[in-house]
Design an enzyme around this catalytic site. Structure first.
Site, PDB file in Angstrom:
ATOM      1  N   ASN A 128     -33.551  88.613 -31.960  1.00  0.00           N
ATOM      2  CA  ASN A 128     -33.379  89.082 -33.332  1.00  0.00           C
ATOM      3  C   ASN A 128     -32.030  88.568 -33.845  1.00  0.00           C
ATOM      4  O   ASN A 128     -30.979  88.862 -33.258  1.00  0.00           O
ATOM      5  CB  ASN A 128     -33.433  90.625 -33.332  1.00  0.00           C
ATOM      6  CG  ASN A 128     -33.223  91.206 -34.713  1.00  0.00           C
ATOM      7  OD1 ASN A 128     -32.332  90.787 -35.437  1.00  0.00           O
ATOM      8  ND2 ASN A 128     -34.016  92.191 -35.070  1.00  0.00           N
ATOM      9  N   HIS A 188     -28.021  89.944 -37.159  1.00  0.00           N
ATOM     10  CA  HIS A 188     -26.583  90.182 -37.281  1.00  0.00           C
ATOM     11  C   HIS A 188     -25.755  88.904 -37.372  1.00  0.00           C
ATOM     12  O   HIS A 188     -24.553  88.965 -37.636  1.00  0.00           O
ATOM     13  CB  HIS A 188     -26.121  91.140 -36.190  1.00  0.00           C
ATOM     14  CG  HIS A 188     -26.789  92.480 -36.398  1.00  0.00           C
ATOM     15  ND1 HIS A 188     -26.600  93.212 -37.546  1.00  0.00           N
ATOM     16  CD2 HIS A 188     -27.718  93.153 -35.667  1.00  0.00           C
ATOM     17  CE1 HIS A 188     -27.363  94.298 -37.501  1.00  0.00           C
ATOM     18  NE2 HIS A 188     -28.053  94.281 -36.375  1.00  0.00           N
ATOM     19  N   HIS A 243     -35.491  90.817 -39.606  1.00  0.00           N
ATOM     20  CA  HIS A 243     -35.872  91.987 -40.420  1.00  0.00           C
ATOM     21  C   HIS A 243     -35.345  91.770 -41.831  1.00  0.00           C
ATOM     22  O   HIS A 243     -34.137  91.780 -42.056  1.00  0.00           O
ATOM     23  CB  HIS A 243     -35.250  93.235 -39.782  1.00  0.00           C
ATOM     24  CG  HIS A 243     -35.621  94.521 -40.448  1.00  0.00           C
ATOM     25  ND1 HIS A 243     -35.200  95.737 -39.968  1.00  0.00           N
ATOM     26  CD2 HIS A 243     -36.371  94.798 -41.543  1.00  0.00           C
ATOM     27  CE1 HIS A 243     -35.683  96.706 -40.733  1.00  0.00           C
ATOM     28  NE2 HIS A 243     -36.386  96.156 -41.708  1.00  0.00           N
ATOM     29  N   ARG A 295     -34.658  93.456 -44.775  1.00  0.00           N
ATOM     30  CA  ARG A 295     -34.582  94.849 -45.244  1.00  0.00           C
ATOM     31  C   ARG A 295     -34.688  94.899 -46.759  1.00  0.00           C
ATOM     32  O   ARG A 295     -34.324  93.936 -47.448  1.00  0.00           O
ATOM     33  CB  ARG A 295     -33.263  95.483 -44.784  1.00  0.00           C
ATOM     34  CG  ARG A 295     -33.198  95.690 -43.278  1.00  0.00           C
ATOM     35  CD  ARG A 295     -31.970  96.494 -42.892  1.00  0.00           C
ATOM     36  NE  ARG A 295     -32.129  97.884 -43.182  1.00  0.00           N
ATOM     37  CZ  ARG A 295     -32.393  98.842 -42.270  1.00  0.00           C
ATOM     38  NH1 ARG A 295     -32.484  98.533 -40.999  1.00  0.00           N
ATOM     39  NH2 ARG A 295     -32.524 100.086 -42.635  1.00  0.00           N
ATOM     40  N   ARG A 300     -29.441  93.655 -46.669  1.00  0.00           N
ATOM     41  CA  ARG A 300     -28.064  93.774 -46.166  1.00  0.00           C
ATOM     42  C   ARG A 300     -27.713  92.658 -45.184  1.00  0.00           C
ATOM     43  O   ARG A 300     -26.558  92.361 -44.974  1.00  0.00           O
ATOM     44  CB  ARG A 300     -27.831  95.136 -45.526  1.00  0.00           C
ATOM     45  CG  ARG A 300     -28.552  95.345 -44.216  1.00  0.00           C
ATOM     46  CD  ARG A 300     -28.188  96.648 -43.589  1.00  0.00           C
ATOM     47  NE  ARG A 300     -28.701  97.782 -44.340  1.00  0.00           N
ATOM     48  CZ  ARG A 300     -28.879  98.999 -43.803  1.00  0.00           C
ATOM     49  NH1 ARG A 300     -28.543  99.210 -42.549  1.00  0.00           N
ATOM     50  NH2 ARG A 300     -29.370  99.975 -44.505  1.00  0.00           N
ATOM     51  N   HIS A 301     -28.731  92.078 -44.539  1.00  0.00           N
ATOM     52  CA  HIS A 301     -28.399  90.930 -43.681  1.00  0.00           C
ATOM     53  C   HIS A 301     -29.319  89.747 -43.990  1.00  0.00           C
ATOM     54  O   HIS A 301     -28.918  88.839 -44.724  1.00  0.00           O
ATOM     55  CB  HIS A 301     -28.346  91.305 -42.187  1.00  0.00           C
ATOM     56  CG  HIS A 301     -29.352  92.292 -41.689  1.00  0.00           C
ATOM     57  ND1 HIS A 301     -30.701  92.103 -41.837  1.00  0.00           N
ATOM     58  CD2 HIS A 301     -29.192  93.459 -41.013  1.00  0.00           C
ATOM     59  CE1 HIS A 301     -31.331  93.123 -41.277  1.00  0.00           C
ATOM     60  NE2 HIS A 301     -30.448  93.983 -40.782  1.00  0.00           N
ATOM     61  N   GLU A 318     -40.004  91.501 -39.183  1.00  0.00           N
ATOM     62  CA  GLU A 318     -39.931  92.966 -39.236  1.00  0.00           C
ATOM     63  C   GLU A 318     -39.871  93.396 -40.685  1.00  0.00           C
ATOM     64  O   GLU A 318     -39.079  92.847 -41.469  1.00  0.00           O
ATOM     65  CB  GLU A 318     -38.668  93.452 -38.529  1.00  0.00           C
ATOM     66  CG  GLU A 318     -38.762  93.372 -37.034  1.00  0.00           C
ATOM     67  CD  GLU A 318     -37.489  93.897 -36.381  1.00  0.00           C
ATOM     68  OE1 GLU A 318     -36.642  94.503 -37.060  1.00  0.00           O
ATOM     69  OE2 GLU A 318     -37.334  93.668 -35.187  1.00  0.00           O
ATOM     70  N   THR A 378     -32.511 100.739 -37.500  1.00  0.00           N
ATOM     71  CA  THR A 378     -33.816 101.402 -37.491  1.00  0.00           C
ATOM     72  C   THR A 378     -33.769 102.517 -36.454  1.00  0.00           C
ATOM     73  O   THR A 378     -33.931 102.273 -35.259  1.00  0.00           O
ATOM     74  CB  THR A 378     -34.917 100.370 -37.166  1.00  0.00           C
ATOM     75  OG1 THR A 378     -34.691  99.224 -37.981  1.00  0.00           O
ATOM     76  CG2 THR A 378     -36.292 100.931 -37.458  1.00  0.00           C
ATOM     77  N   GLU A 384     -44.726  98.167 -30.546  1.00  0.00           N
ATOM     78  CA  GLU A 384     -43.396  97.947 -29.974  1.00  0.00           C
ATOM     79  C   GLU A 384     -42.792  99.321 -29.741  1.00  0.00           C
ATOM     80  O   GLU A 384     -42.628 100.111 -30.675  1.00  0.00           O
ATOM     81  CB  GLU A 384     -42.522  97.111 -30.911  1.00  0.00           C
ATOM     82  CG  GLU A 384     -41.127  96.902 -30.316  1.00  0.00           C
ATOM     83  CD  GLU A 384     -40.365  95.743 -30.930  1.00  0.00           C
ATOM     84  OE1 GLU A 384     -40.996  94.769 -31.378  1.00  0.00           O
ATOM     85  OE2 GLU A 384     -39.124  95.834 -30.933  1.00  0.00           O
ATOM     86  N   HIS A 411     -34.870  97.641 -29.073  1.00  0.00           N
ATOM     87  CA  HIS A 411     -33.805  98.392 -29.756  1.00  0.00           C
ATOM     88  C   HIS A 411     -32.768  98.878 -28.756  1.00  0.00           C
ATOM     89  O   HIS A 411     -33.079  99.617 -27.832  1.00  0.00           O
ATOM     90  CB  HIS A 411     -34.311  99.582 -30.579  1.00  0.00           C
ATOM     91  CG  HIS A 411     -33.416  99.839 -31.764  1.00  0.00           C
ATOM     92  ND1 HIS A 411     -32.234 100.520 -31.658  1.00  0.00           N
ATOM     93  CD2 HIS A 411     -33.502  99.442 -33.051  1.00  0.00           C
ATOM     94  CE1 HIS A 411     -31.641 100.544 -32.833  1.00  0.00           C
ATOM     95  NE2 HIS A 411     -32.388  99.891 -33.698  1.00  0.00           N
ATOM     96  N   GLY A 432     -31.452  92.052 -30.226  1.00  0.00           N
ATOM     97  CA  GLY A 432     -30.620  91.432 -31.245  1.00  0.00           C
ATOM     98  C   GLY A 432     -29.148  91.728 -31.125  1.00  0.00           C
ATOM     99  O   GLY A 432     -28.364  90.894 -30.649  1.00  0.00           O
TER     100      GLY A 432
HETATM  101  N1  PXP Z   1     -37.166  95.785 -32.472  1.00  0.00           N
HETATM  102  C1  PXP Z   1     -37.197  96.355 -33.709  1.00  0.00           C
HETATM  103  C2  PXP Z   1     -38.525  96.750 -34.274  1.00  0.00           C
HETATM  104  C3  PXP Z   1     -36.023  96.525 -34.474  1.00  0.00           C
HETATM  105  O1  PXP Z   1     -36.076  97.103 -35.691  1.00  0.00           O
HETATM  106  C4  PXP Z   1     -34.802  96.063 -33.927  1.00  0.00           C
HETATM  107  C5  PXP Z   1     -33.547  96.190 -34.725  1.00  0.00           C
HETATM  108  O2  PXP Z   1     -33.647  95.449 -35.896  1.00  0.00           O
HETATM  109  C6  PXP Z   1     -34.823  95.469 -32.659  1.00  0.00           C
HETATM  110  C7  PXP Z   1     -36.014  95.362 -31.945  1.00  0.00           C
HETATM  111  C8  PXP Z   1     -33.587  94.932 -32.026  1.00  0.00           C
HETATM  112  O3  PXP Z   1     -32.680  95.965 -31.778  1.00  0.00           O
HETATM  113  P1  PXP Z   1     -31.206  95.609 -31.329  1.00  0.00           P
HETATM  114  O4  PXP Z   1     -30.596  94.823 -32.449  1.00  0.00           O
HETATM  115  O5  PXP Z   1     -30.585  96.936 -31.141  1.00  0.00           O
HETATM  116  O6  PXP Z   1     -31.308  94.800 -30.073  1.00  0.00           O
END
Ligand code: PXP
Length: 255
Positions: free
Chosen positions: A14, A17, A50, A52, A56-57, A80, A111, A161, A204, A226
């Site tokens: 991901n 960031h 993602h 959003r 924001r990103h 996403e 999220t 997921e 996540h 991510g």
């Molecule tokens: N999976 C989903 C569905 C998410 O929303 C996110 C965060 O955007 C991630 C995975 C990745 O999470 P992290 O950035 O904490 O690794």
């Protein structure tokens, strides 16, 4: 995502960031597209982003660039998205390999919880149908809860997921017993979902300390990671951090 990673476990990176850092100065550097290329070169099986609602990103043009890149390299893009008309139209325009439906609240930092598929059934179900009809693989980002898993299957999602945030937070806080209970929930959720014919992903909050336990769940086919990867890349570079994450995944899931 299709992939031939060891142990059948794929890594989706991901890159949200990278865009967060770019947007801090409003310019073009660092470019998410360049990070996506570097992640794929370093062994990622696919890219996750993602878009959003508040942008924001990741931006709309990032999604265009990433769609083009992934299509040209034959790599999966996991888009996403919140369950809104705007995001559904964008997904239908780009037809990514997969769309992961996530809950979204403007005031949240990230999220924070899973999608309440049971309560949101009437709104989510038609979106799942439209995306599937367009050939997009649909994933629901949910807690490892038997009711949510059953509803995901009933709606026709192909993938769930499982939200690993609470487990990863417990590991970070050194709460061993709590982490063990949350891991058991993830294991049971993965078993239930796979038993219903759903492909199981997880993500996540995963970092080097939590990846092994999640990767060892045999039903999990893909991890989406991510924030930790992008943050750690500041110190060691994307290539090194992705390489290390891959090897920890492989260690947990020997072929
Ligand atoms: N999976 C989903 C569905 C998410 O929303 C996110 C965060 O955007 C991630 C995975 C990745 O999470 P992290 O950035 O904490 O690794």
């Amino acid at each position: 995502m299709s992939g031939s990673s060891r142990g059948g476990l794929r890594l989706g990176v991901n890159i949200d960031h990278v865009a967060t850092i770019r947007n801090a100065r409003g310019g073009t550097h660092p470019e998410p597209l360049r990070a996506a290329k570097a992640a794929l070169d370093a062994g990622a099986d696919g890219i996750t982003a993602h878009l959003r609602e508040d942008r924001r990103h990741i931006s709309d043009s990032d999604i265009e660039d990433l769609s083009r890149l992934c299509a040209s390299l034959g790599k999966p893009l996991n888009f996403e998205m919140a369950v809104t008309d705007e995001m559904t139209e964008i997904a239908l325009r780009h037809r990514p390999h997969a769309a992961c439906l996530v809950p979204e609240r403007r005031e949240e930092r990230t999220t924070e919880g899973g999608l309440d598929a049971a309560r949101g059934h009437t709104v989510i179900s038609p979106v799942v149908k439209r995306l599937r009809e367009a050939g997009v693989r649909v994933s629901l980002f949910i807690a490892p809860d038997p009711v949510q898993i059953a509803v995901a299957e009933a709606m026709g999602a192909q993938v769930v997921e499982l939200h690993t945030g609470a487990f990863c937070d417990a590991i970070k806080a050194g709460e061993t017993d709590h982490a063990a209970r949350l891991l058991a929930d993830l294991q049971e959720g993965a078993r239930l979902a796979a038993g219903r014919g759903l492909e199981v992903h997880a993500g996540h909050g995963i970092d080097f300390d939590s990846v092994g336990a999640v990767a060892a769940i045999p039903e999990v086919a893909e991890l989406n990671i991510g924030h930790f990867l992008i943050g750690e890349a500041i110190f060691v570079g994307l290539d090194a951090v992705i390489g290390k994450m891959r090897s920890l995944m492989d260690l947990a899931r020997p072929s």
